[in-house]
Scaffold this active site. Structure first.
Site, mmCIF file in Angstrom:
data_model
loop_
_atom_site.group_PDB
_atom_site.id
_atom_site.type_symbol
_atom_site.label_atom_id
_atom_site.label_comp_id
_atom_site.label_asym_id
_atom_site.label_seq_id
_atom_site.Cartn_x
_atom_site.Cartn_y
_atom_site.Cartn_z
ATOM 1 C CD GLU A 81 -2.810 -1.048 0.558
ATOM 2 O OE1 GLU A 81 -2.572 0.467 -0.478
ATOM 3 O OE2 GLU A 81 -3.458 -1.515 -0.003
ATOM 4 C CD GLU A 112 5.108 -21.122 10.123
ATOM 5 O OE1 GLU A 112 5.019 -21.002 11.633
ATOM 6 O OE2 GLU A 112 4.395 -21.107 9.853
#
Length: 274
Positions: A81, A112
């Site tokens: 953004e 992960e």
């Protein structure tokens, strides 16, 4: 001090499948109301982090978010953004997620758990001492994040963590540890809920305050936003018109010519002064 994994504690609610929709919504909302209060408690740490980030970024530094699952997706979301909102290149704040872009939509098995991969990805971006690495993990135990923070810190790079457990292994590798203790999730262990909401709030606070400090906002307006659709062109046009006292059509012409509200206003005023 022993490590308490609050994110895995039992929900304060039981027999969820027996509740009505209204009861479920009200109970979830009751839990969500706790998030803003928990985030408020972390403001001193967020302030400390922002105050260290800004001078680094003024010298060309960047922010890297690292996370897995929901945490990683929220980091990528906040980073994505920055260009449209503040007109900064996508290389200024970068979101990395364990498993790469595939993991934005689908789980990537064991991604992960690789303690070296996060640092390898940072090296691929030529990370340096002006940069900041922010690890995001509700549990504070994600190896992908912990390993990256540890190696970054070894290289003199500013590190921070955002977690929902106190005194986590991830926080131990952070120069600034942001510990947002929201309590057990409504659905036991589902950290996409309160923890995810709090992470989003904190990331908003970090990136927005940094961008304001870097001069990317004027007053309260997004004067550097990208003109990617008609709504934003219209918003920008009205900003130019208000700032310069010009008709809408002339303001839009200036906006489209110069590409941003800030540049249009500065160019017009510069010409007037000649």
């Amino acid at each position: 001090m022993s490590f308490i994994k609050i994110t895995e504690q039992d929900s304060l609610y039981n027999d969820l499948e027996q509740k009505s929709v209204r009861e479920l919504l009200e109970d979830i909302n009751a839990e969500d109301r706790k998030v803003a209060l928990a985030v408020r408690e972390t403001i001193p740490e967020i302030e400390e982090l922002v105050l260290q980030i800004v001078p680094r970024m003024k010298q060309g530094g960047r922010i890297f978010y690292l996370g897995a699952g929901t945490s990683g997706r929220l980091g990528v979301l906040d980073a994505s953004e920055i260009p449209p909102t503040f007109g900064m290149p996508p290389s200024v704040i970068i979101g990395l997620i364990a498993g790469g872009d595939t993991a934005l939509r689908n789980p990537v098995e064991n991604a992960e758990d690789d303690e070296e991969r996060g640092w390898q990805e940072l090296q691929e971006h030529q990370i340096n001492a002006l940069d900041t690495v922010i690890g995001i993990a509700a549990s504070g135990t994600t190896p992908y994040v912990i390993g990256a923070l540890r190696r970054a810190r070894e290289h003199g790079i500013l590190t921070a963590s955002i977690s929902s457990n106190p005194d986590s292994p991830m926080a131990a590798q952070a120069d600034v540890a942001i510990e947002m203790i929201v309590g057990p999730e409504f659905v036991t262990g589902s950290s996409r809920m309160k923890s995810g909401t709090g992470q989003k709030m904190i990331l908003n606070m970090i990136s927005t305050s940094v961008m304001i400090q870097l001069g990317r906002i004027k007053g309260n307006r997004m004067v550097n936003m990208q003109l990617t659709n008609q709504k934003l062109i219209d918003r920008g046009t009205r900003m130019v018109a208000e700032e310069l006292g010009l008709p809408y059509s002339q303001s839009q012409h200036l906006l489209l010519m110069y590409g941003s509200v800030k540049d249009a206003v500065e160019a017009y005023r510069h010409k007037r002064l000649k």
